[in-house]
Design a protein around this motif. Structure first.
Motif, PDB file in Angstrom:
ATOM      1  N   ASP A  27      -9.290  -9.581  -5.338  1.00  0.00           N
ATOM      2  CA  ASP A  27      -8.502 -10.079  -6.584  1.00  0.00           C
ATOM      3  C   ASP A  27      -8.383  -9.242  -7.165  1.00  0.00           C
ATOM      4  OD1 ASP A  27      -9.845 -13.263  -6.127  1.00  0.00           O
ATOM      5  OD2 ASP A  27      -7.871 -12.403  -5.158  1.00  0.00           O
ATOM      6  N   SER A  28     -10.040  -8.594  -7.649  1.00  0.00           N
ATOM      7  CA  SER A  28      -9.450  -7.434  -8.988  1.00  0.00           C
ATOM      8  C   SER A  28      -8.821  -6.215  -8.088  1.00  0.00           C
ATOM      9  CB  SER A  28     -11.140  -6.643  -9.523  1.00  0.00           C
ATOM     10  OG  SER A  28     -10.863  -5.628  -9.802  1.00  0.00           O
ATOM     11  N   PHE A  29      -8.541  -6.256  -7.359  1.00  0.00           N
ATOM     12  CA  PHE A  29      -7.804  -4.814  -6.798  1.00  0.00           C
ATOM     13  C   PHE A  29      -6.373  -5.040  -7.639  1.00  0.00           C
ATOM     14  CE2 PHE A  29      -4.856  -3.584  -3.549  1.00  0.00           C
ATOM     15  CZ  PHE A  29      -4.613  -2.439  -4.318  1.00  0.00           C
ATOM     16  N   GLN A  30      -5.478  -6.338  -6.772  1.00  0.00           N
ATOM     17  CA  GLN A  30      -4.884  -7.260  -6.795  1.00  0.00           C
ATOM     18  C   GLN A  30      -4.372  -7.233  -8.973  1.00  0.00           C
ATOM     19  OE1 GLN A  30      -2.443  -7.579  -4.321  1.00  0.00           O
ATOM     20  NE2 GLN A  30      -3.513  -7.217  -2.956  1.00  0.00           N
ATOM     21  N   ASP A  31      -5.049  -7.271  -9.402  1.00  0.00           N
ATOM     22  CA  ASP A  31      -4.606  -7.732 -11.092  1.00  0.00           C
ATOM     23  C   ASP A  31      -5.044  -5.994 -11.260  1.00  0.00           C
ATOM     24  OD1 ASP A  31      -7.608 -10.365 -11.488  1.00  0.00           O
ATOM     25  OD2 ASP A  31      -5.565 -10.538 -10.170  1.00  0.00           O
ATOM     26  N   GLN A  32      -5.747  -4.875 -11.184  1.00  0.00           N
ATOM     27  CA  GLN A  32      -5.537  -3.721 -11.792  1.00  0.00           C
ATOM     28  C   GLN A  32      -4.177  -3.085 -11.199  1.00  0.00           C
ATOM     29  OE1 GLN A  32      -8.938  -1.557 -11.715  1.00  0.00           O
ATOM     30  NE2 GLN A  32     -10.062  -2.719 -11.735  1.00  0.00           N
ATOM     31  N   LEU A  33      -3.779  -4.100  -9.693  1.00  0.00           N
ATOM     32  CA  LEU A  33      -2.327  -3.027  -9.245  1.00  0.00           C
ATOM     33  C   LEU A  33      -1.106  -3.522 -10.405  1.00  0.00           C
ATOM     34  CD1 LEU A  33      -1.187  -1.505  -6.847  1.00  0.00           C
ATOM     35  CD2 LEU A  33      -1.402  -2.845  -5.492  1.00  0.00           C
ATOM     36  N   ALA A  34      -1.401  -5.032 -10.445  1.00  0.00           N
ATOM     37  CA  ALA A  34      -0.056  -5.618 -11.299  1.00  0.00           C
ATOM     38  C   ALA A  34      -0.085  -5.275 -12.437  1.00  0.00           C
ATOM     39  CB  ALA A  34      -0.527  -6.915 -11.033  1.00  0.00           C
ATOM     40  N   GLN A  35      -1.031  -4.395 -13.447  1.00  0.00           N
ATOM     41  CA  GLN A  35      -0.755  -3.878 -14.335  1.00  0.00           C
ATOM     42  C   GLN A  35      -1.278  -2.403 -14.682  1.00  0.00           C
ATOM     43  OE1 GLN A  35      -5.184  -5.299 -16.622  1.00  0.00           O
ATOM     44  NE2 GLN A  35      -4.909  -6.883 -15.689  1.00  0.00           N
ATOM     45  N   GLY A  36      -1.023  -2.115 -13.374  1.00  0.00           N
ATOM     46  CA  GLY A  36      -0.230  -0.671 -13.719  1.00  0.00           C
ATOM     47  C   GLY A  36      -1.084   0.282 -13.344  1.00  0.00           C
ATOM     48  N   LEU A  37      -2.721  -0.548 -13.646  1.00  0.00           N
ATOM     49  CA  LEU A  37      -4.104   0.509 -13.777  1.00  0.00           C
ATOM     50  C   LEU A  37      -4.220   1.208 -12.457  1.00  0.00           C
ATOM     51  CD1 LEU A  37      -5.797  -2.273 -16.006  1.00  0.00           C
ATOM     52  CD2 LEU A  37      -5.001  -1.044 -16.589  1.00  0.00           C
ATOM     53  N   VAL A  38      -4.051   1.515 -10.996  1.00  0.00           N
ATOM     54  CA  VAL A  38      -4.164   1.751 -10.679  1.00  0.00           C
ATOM     55  C   VAL A  38      -3.472   2.889  -9.838  1.00  0.00           C
ATOM     56  CG1 VAL A  38      -5.211   1.693  -7.125  1.00  0.00           C
ATOM     57  CG2 VAL A  38      -5.322  -0.319  -9.143  1.00  0.00           C
ATOM     58  N   ARG A  39      -4.095   4.501 -10.618  1.00  0.00           N
ATOM     59  CA  ARG A  39      -2.484   5.334 -10.029  1.00  0.00           C
ATOM     60  C   ARG A  39      -3.386   6.045  -9.099  1.00  0.00           C
ATOM     61  NH1 ARG A  39       1.431   5.933 -14.201  1.00  0.00           N
ATOM     62  NH2 ARG A  39       1.089   4.088 -14.658  1.00  0.00           N
ATOM     63  N   CYS A  40      -2.792   7.047  -8.529  1.00  0.00           N
ATOM     64  CA  CYS A  40      -2.713   7.868  -7.790  1.00  0.00           C
ATOM     65  C   CYS A  40      -3.098   9.104  -8.401  1.00  0.00           C
ATOM     66  CB  CYS A  40      -1.268   8.844  -6.973  1.00  0.00           C
ATOM     67  SG  CYS A  40      -1.606  10.404  -6.158  1.00  0.00           S
ATOM     68  N   PRO A  41      -4.735  10.340  -8.074  1.00  0.00           N
ATOM     69  CA  PRO A  41      -5.497  10.947  -9.060  1.00  0.00           C
ATOM     70  C   PRO A  41      -4.405  12.185  -8.877  1.00  0.00           C
ATOM     71  CG  PRO A  41      -6.764  10.285  -7.074  1.00  0.00           C
ATOM     72  CD  PRO A  41      -5.821   9.387  -7.343  1.00  0.00           C
ATOM     73  N   VAL A  42      -3.462  12.446  -7.722  1.00  0.00           N
ATOM     74  CA  VAL A  42      -3.123  13.412  -7.981  1.00  0.00           C
ATOM     75  C   VAL A  42      -1.697  13.687  -8.796  1.00  0.00           C
ATOM     76  CG1 VAL A  42      -1.913  15.398  -6.302  1.00  0.00           C
ATOM     77  CG2 VAL A  42      -4.230  13.597  -5.564  1.00  0.00           C
ATOM     78  N   CYS A  43      -1.094  12.611  -8.489  1.00  0.00           N
ATOM     79  CA  CYS A  43       0.082  12.517  -8.964  1.00  0.00           C
ATOM     80  C   CYS A  43       0.565  11.454  -9.883  1.00  0.00           C
ATOM     81  CB  CYS A  43       1.578  12.322  -8.148  1.00  0.00           C
ATOM     82  SG  CYS A  43       1.701  10.617  -7.179  1.00  0.00           S
ATOM     83  N   HIS A  44      -0.097  10.838 -10.132  1.00  0.00           N
ATOM     84  CA  HIS A  44      -0.467   9.582 -11.106  1.00  0.00           C
ATOM     85  C   HIS A  44       0.682   8.921 -11.073  1.00  0.00           C
ATOM     86  CE1 HIS A  44      -2.924  11.460 -13.742  1.00  0.00           C
ATOM     87  NE2 HIS A  44      -2.380  12.932 -13.567  1.00  0.00           N
ATOM     88  N   SER A  45       1.397   8.398  -9.963  1.00  0.00           N
ATOM     89  CA  SER A  45       2.049   7.761  -9.544  1.00  0.00           C
ATOM     90  C   SER A  45       1.271   5.917  -9.726  1.00  0.00           C
ATOM     91  CB  SER A  45       2.359   7.561  -8.347  1.00  0.00           C
ATOM     92  OG  SER A  45       3.271   6.881  -7.545  1.00  0.00           O
TER      93      SER A  45
END
Length: 168
Positions: A27-45
């Protein structure tokens, strides 16, 4: 001592950059993903998907009543001649190692010259021999990055987590 079980997910962005994400729960992953907090460390997507990964199963308790565990001396016999057995680090050791790696990378980043939006121009001037080479960091658009790479200029994105100036 407070310990927390972490979920380690294999993730990738739309450019197929693969990386790990550590979360307290699905759930923490899903919440952070929905908020745009999870980003690729290479290209920041922020277009991130979970990849299929092998689960880690703690089954040591299932062996408790079965055959006795091999002693370290018995295990070392399976190690090829001339090689030493290597033990995997504990979770605490791994966390300390990762923290030290991040500290060292941040130290290296702090030793660069922040040229801000002039990054592409400064990198190009160094590449062309117009100015002395030095480690720099800054901001560049995706097109500027592509142009630099096309010109044979090596660049590398620095994730925000590694750049103390961008975290403020």
């Amino acid at each position: 001592m407070l310990t927390m079980a972490l979920k380690v997910f294999d993730l990738s962005c739309e450019h197929d950059h693969v990386f790990e994400g550590w979360f307290s729960s699905r759930d923490s992953f899903q919440d952070q993903l929905a908020q745009g907090l999870v980003r690729c460390p290479v290209c920041h997507s922020d277009q991130i998907t979970r990849r299929v990964s092998a689960p880690h199963l703690n089954v040591s308790h299932l062996r408790a009543g079965s055959a006795p565990r091999a002693e370290p001396a018995a295990r070392s016999e399976s190690v090829p001649q001339g090689r030493a057995a290597v033990a995997a680090p504990s979770g605490d050791q791994l966390a300390r190692l990762q923290a030290e790696v991040l500290r060292q990378i941040r130290r290296i980043v702090r030793q660069t010259d922040d040229v801000g939006s002039r990054f592409a121009d400064e990198a190009r001037r160094m590449h062309n021999g117009e100015i002395e080479e030095r480690p720099i960091r800054g901001q560049a658009s995706l097109q500027e990055c592509r142009d630099l790479v096309d010109e044979g200029i090596s660049i590398m994105p620095i994730p925000d987590i590694l750049d103390d100036d961008r975290l403020q």
